[in-house]
Design a protein around this motif. Structure first.
Motif, PDB file in Angstrom:
ATOM      1  N   GLY A  63      27.587  52.237  30.450  1.00  0.00           N
ATOM      2  CA  GLY A  63      27.069  52.332  31.869  1.00  0.00           C
ATOM      3  C   GLY A  63      26.524  51.359  32.657  1.00  0.00           C
ATOM      4  O   GLY A  63      25.940  51.396  33.633  1.00  0.00           O
ATOM      5  N   GLU A  64      26.380  50.185  31.848  1.00  0.00           N
ATOM      6  CA  GLU A  64      25.546  49.118  32.543  1.00  0.00           C
ATOM      7  C   GLU A  64      26.340  47.723  32.550  1.00  0.00           C
ATOM      8  O   GLU A  64      25.717  46.581  32.682  1.00  0.00           O
ATOM      9  CB  GLU A  64      24.304  48.823  31.707  1.00  0.00           C
ATOM     10  N   THR A  65      27.622  47.807  32.247  1.00  0.00           N
ATOM     11  CA  THR A  65      28.580  46.433  32.380  1.00  0.00           C
ATOM     12  C   THR A  65      28.440  45.920  33.619  1.00  0.00           C
ATOM     13  O   THR A  65      29.087  46.570  34.593  1.00  0.00           O
ATOM     14  CB  THR A  65      29.805  46.908  31.622  1.00  0.00           C
ATOM     15  N   ALA A  66      27.875  44.789  33.840  1.00  0.00           N
ATOM     16  CA  ALA A  66      27.684  44.151  35.242  1.00  0.00           C
ATOM     17  C   ALA A  66      29.157  44.093  35.930  1.00  0.00           C
ATOM     18  O   ALA A  66      29.293  44.324  37.362  1.00  0.00           O
ATOM     19  CB  ALA A  66      27.178  42.750  35.329  1.00  0.00           C
ATOM     20  N   ASP A  67      30.290  43.651  35.257  1.00  0.00           N
ATOM     21  CA  ASP A  67      31.604  43.578  35.955  1.00  0.00           C
ATOM     22  C   ASP A  67      32.215  44.875  36.389  1.00  0.00           C
ATOM     23  O   ASP A  67      32.575  44.914  37.271  1.00  0.00           O
ATOM     24  CB  ASP A  67      32.383  42.653  34.917  1.00  0.00           C
ATOM     25  N   THR A  68      31.973  45.931  35.622  1.00  0.00           N
ATOM     26  CA  THR A  68      32.523  46.999  35.953  1.00  0.00           C
ATOM     27  C   THR A  68      31.539  47.755  36.985  1.00  0.00           C
ATOM     28  O   THR A  68      32.456  48.341  37.885  1.00  0.00           O
ATOM     29  CB  THR A  68      32.412  47.920  34.785  1.00  0.00           C
ATOM     30  N   LEU A  69      30.549  47.587  37.068  1.00  0.00           N
ATOM     31  CA  LEU A  69      29.552  48.186  38.110  1.00  0.00           C
ATOM     32  C   LEU A  69      30.210  47.415  39.547  1.00  0.00           C
ATOM     33  O   LEU A  69      30.358  48.054  40.408  1.00  0.00           O
ATOM     34  CB  LEU A  69      27.988  47.950  37.964  1.00  0.00           C
ATOM     35  N   GLU A  70      30.374  46.081  39.560  1.00  0.00           N
ATOM     36  CA  GLU A  70      30.733  45.489  40.680  1.00  0.00           C
ATOM     37  C   GLU A  70      31.992  45.679  40.990  1.00  0.00           C
ATOM     38  O   GLU A  70      32.554  45.892  42.335  1.00  0.00           O
ATOM     39  CB  GLU A  70      30.435  43.822  40.615  1.00  0.00           C
ATOM     40  N   ALA A  71      32.866  45.952  40.096  1.00  0.00           N
ATOM     41  CA  ALA A  71      34.518  46.101  40.411  1.00  0.00           C
ATOM     42  C   ALA A  71      34.313  47.555  41.033  1.00  0.00           C
ATOM     43  O   ALA A  71      35.157  48.001  41.932  1.00  0.00           O
ATOM     44  CB  ALA A  71      35.277  46.337  39.078  1.00  0.00           C
ATOM     45  N   MET A  72      33.484  48.551  40.702  1.00  0.00           N
ATOM     46  CA  MET A  72      33.634  50.034  41.301  1.00  0.00           C
ATOM     47  C   MET A  72      33.044  49.881  42.679  1.00  0.00           C
ATOM     48  O   MET A  72      33.624  50.589  43.529  1.00  0.00           O
ATOM     49  CB  MET A  72      33.043  50.875  40.354  1.00  0.00           C
ATOM     50  N   LYS A  73      32.039  49.100  42.691  1.00  0.00           N
ATOM     51  CA  LYS A  73      31.741  48.883  44.267  1.00  0.00           C
ATOM     52  C   LYS A  73      32.731  48.330  45.132  1.00  0.00           C
ATOM     53  O   LYS A  73      33.144  48.876  45.957  1.00  0.00           O
ATOM     54  CB  LYS A  73      30.193  48.001  44.214  1.00  0.00           C
ATOM     55  N   ALA A  74      33.435  47.295  44.615  1.00  0.00           N
ATOM     56  CA  ALA A  74      34.346  46.743  45.209  1.00  0.00           C
ATOM     57  C   ALA A  74      35.473  47.726  45.611  1.00  0.00           C
ATOM     58  O   ALA A  74      36.319  47.774  46.613  1.00  0.00           O
ATOM     59  CB  ALA A  74      34.799  45.597  44.579  1.00  0.00           C
ATOM     60  N   ALA A  75      35.947  48.338  44.722  1.00  0.00           N
ATOM     61  CA  ALA A  75      36.986  49.632  44.907  1.00  0.00           C
ATOM     62  C   ALA A  75      36.569  50.562  45.662  1.00  0.00           C
ATOM     63  O   ALA A  75      37.477  50.938  46.807  1.00  0.00           O
ATOM     64  CB  ALA A  75      37.370  50.449  43.500  1.00  0.00           C
ATOM     65  N   ARG A  76      35.155  50.813  45.952  1.00  0.00           N
ATOM     66  CA  ARG A  76      34.711  51.877  46.762  1.00  0.00           C
ATOM     67  C   ARG A  76      34.956  51.364  48.410  1.00  0.00           C
ATOM     68  O   ARG A  76      35.430  51.908  49.291  1.00  0.00           O
ATOM     69  CB  ARG A  76      33.397  52.417  46.467  1.00  0.00           C
ATOM     70  N   GLU A  77      34.523  49.997  48.418  1.00  0.00           N
ATOM     71  CA  GLU A  77      34.605  49.265  49.695  1.00  0.00           C
ATOM     72  C   GLU A  77      35.974  49.085  50.341  1.00  0.00           C
ATOM     73  O   GLU A  77      36.277  49.163  51.491  1.00  0.00           O
ATOM     74  CB  GLU A  77      33.990  47.797  49.719  1.00  0.00           C
ATOM     75  N   ARG A  78      37.020  49.001  49.397  1.00  0.00           N
ATOM     76  CA  ARG A  78      38.395  48.962  49.857  1.00  0.00           C
ATOM     77  C   ARG A  78      38.882  50.410  50.232  1.00  0.00           C
ATOM     78  O   ARG A  78      40.028  50.701  50.419  1.00  0.00           O
ATOM     79  CB  ARG A  78      39.160  48.478  48.825  1.00  0.00           C
ATOM     80  N   GLY A  79      38.126  51.397  49.823  1.00  0.00           N
ATOM     81  CA  GLY A  79      38.403  52.982  50.221  1.00  0.00           C
ATOM     82  C   GLY A  79      39.060  53.767  49.241  1.00  0.00           C
ATOM     83  O   GLY A  79      39.233  54.823  49.508  1.00  0.00           O
TER      84      GLY A  79
END
Ligand code: M6R
Length: 365
Positions: A108-124
């Motif tokens: 639950g702390e992998t930086a790339d996964t955390l940022e990717a999920m934020k990017a996915a959310r921003e895209r809707g």
């Protein structure tokens, strides 16, 4: 702490019947043929509004995602894309309408996964997590999710988290499917098969002595090829990753039919070739792929299903896991590969729990 085991990796491999039971506890609805996933926080209406699924992860969690694609496409009838989190976060930001994004991460702390999920959310996209570590950054960042409850994983090489991730993704496929077009009967069939898995893993772990012997014959090789097709292709990738990480041998996973497009040039009499070939709808195709290897040398080990046809004509060695629903075989076929990598690493004198250059969770880009 090690409870009689020599290493955490070994302990965690052997814990899998228990960790899997913990992932499934309270979630299998036998009569309804459904999965109870209260933490997901998705209404039935929302579930029916999705027209695609995107799964994000790194390393072993990315391999789980690749298997999860088969689960969700088969059970829920939704198209699934799988992306390396590290690649997805820098892709062109196309909109993700009606998309369920699933972030898979043990720590639950992998930086790339955390940022990717934020990017996915921003895209809707609507973003849920499949996470082991309770209260971790990815769990907090997600709208809802499924905790693995696999218990702490200490060995750097992920083992029990992988089988629990597969179980969680199966539960997700079942849950989405039952709110879309999967019938009660179809759901029940999967639930029954899942309920039987922990005991089947116990059974599979009895292959340990045999794999320790097989490891002796492979321990000096500096390369290995892992092959599989369909749900078994990501298992081949995972087997190769385990070997690389803990034994420092070079290993590659390939879809078996891709071999003839290049990698078959690598085969000689000494090349270990590990084939994941459970008895499923693609089995006979895999056998022909193995025959192509056989004709060029190669030390072939096949992981197949108990009671399957005699493979002595194509394989030098063979180990068999219990028969299950064909979609569920990765939860069993991966176990011999974990054991094989473990024994090879021990024979090579490697630091199994703390391989060189690796950290348990990768919190930097
Ligand atoms: O904690 P995560 O699941 O997000 O970690 C992802 C990868 O770093 C991890 O699976 C890594 O590949 C393991 N060492 C594999 O055994």
């Amino acid at each position: 702490e090690l409870g009689g085991y020599a290493h955490f990796m070994q302990k965690e491999i052997f814990e899998q019947p228990e960790s899997l039971r913990n992932t499934l506890r309270g979630r299998l609805m036998r009569d309804e043929g459904d999965a109870r996933l209260n933490g997901l926080q998705l209404t039935d209406e929302e579930i029916r509004s999705f027209d695609r699924v995107l799964i994000l992860g790194c390393g072993t969690s990315w391999h789980s995602a690749l298997v999860g694609r088969h689960f969700i496409e088969t059970l829920a009838g939704l198209p699934v894309d799988v992306e390396y989190a590290s690649e997805f976060r820098y892709q062109r930001p196309l909109p993700l309408k009606n998309t369920l994004a699933v972030a898979v991460s043990q720590s639950g702390e992998t930086a790339d996964t955390l940022e990717a999920m934020k990017a996915a959310r921003e895209r809707g996209a609507r973003v849920v997590g499949v996470v082991n570590a309770v209260g971790s950054s990815i769990a907090r960042e997600a709208h809802g999710g499924i905790y693995l409850h696999a218990g702490p994983e200490v060995g750097v090489a992920s083992t029990k988290a992988f089988t629990s991730q597969l179980a969680a993704l199966l539960l997700l496929g079942l849950h989405l499917g039952r709110r879309r077009s999967l019938t009660v009967e179809q759901g029940r069939e999967v639930v029954e098969a899942m309920a039987a898995l922990p005991a089947m893993i116990e059974q599979t772990l009895k292959l340990d002595d045999e794999l320790a012997r097989i490891a002796l014959t492979f321990s000096e090789a500096s390369n290995a090829l892992y092959l599989g097709r369909g749900v078994s292709f990501p298992v081949a990738l995972e087997g190769a990753l385990k070997l690389k990480e803990v034994s420092y041998a070079h290993a590659e996973g390939y879809p078996a039919a891709e071999l003839k497009h290049g990698p078959i040039a690598l085969i000689d009499d000494d090349m270990p070739v590990i084939v994941v070939a459970p008895a499923d709808h693609i089995f006979s195709k895999v056998v022909s792929n193995v025959q192509e290897v056989r004709a060029r040398g190669g030390q072939i080990l096949v992981i197949t299903t108990e009671g399957n046809r005699d493979l002595s004509a194509v394989a030098d060695r063979e180990v068999a896991v219990p028969a299950t629903h064909e979609l569920l075989s990765p939860l069993l076929t991966v176990v011999p590969l974990q054991l094989l990598a473990y024994h090879i690493a021990v024979l090579r004198g490697c630091d199994v729990d703390r391989p060189r250059n690796l950290a348990k969770s990768v919190t930097v880009e």
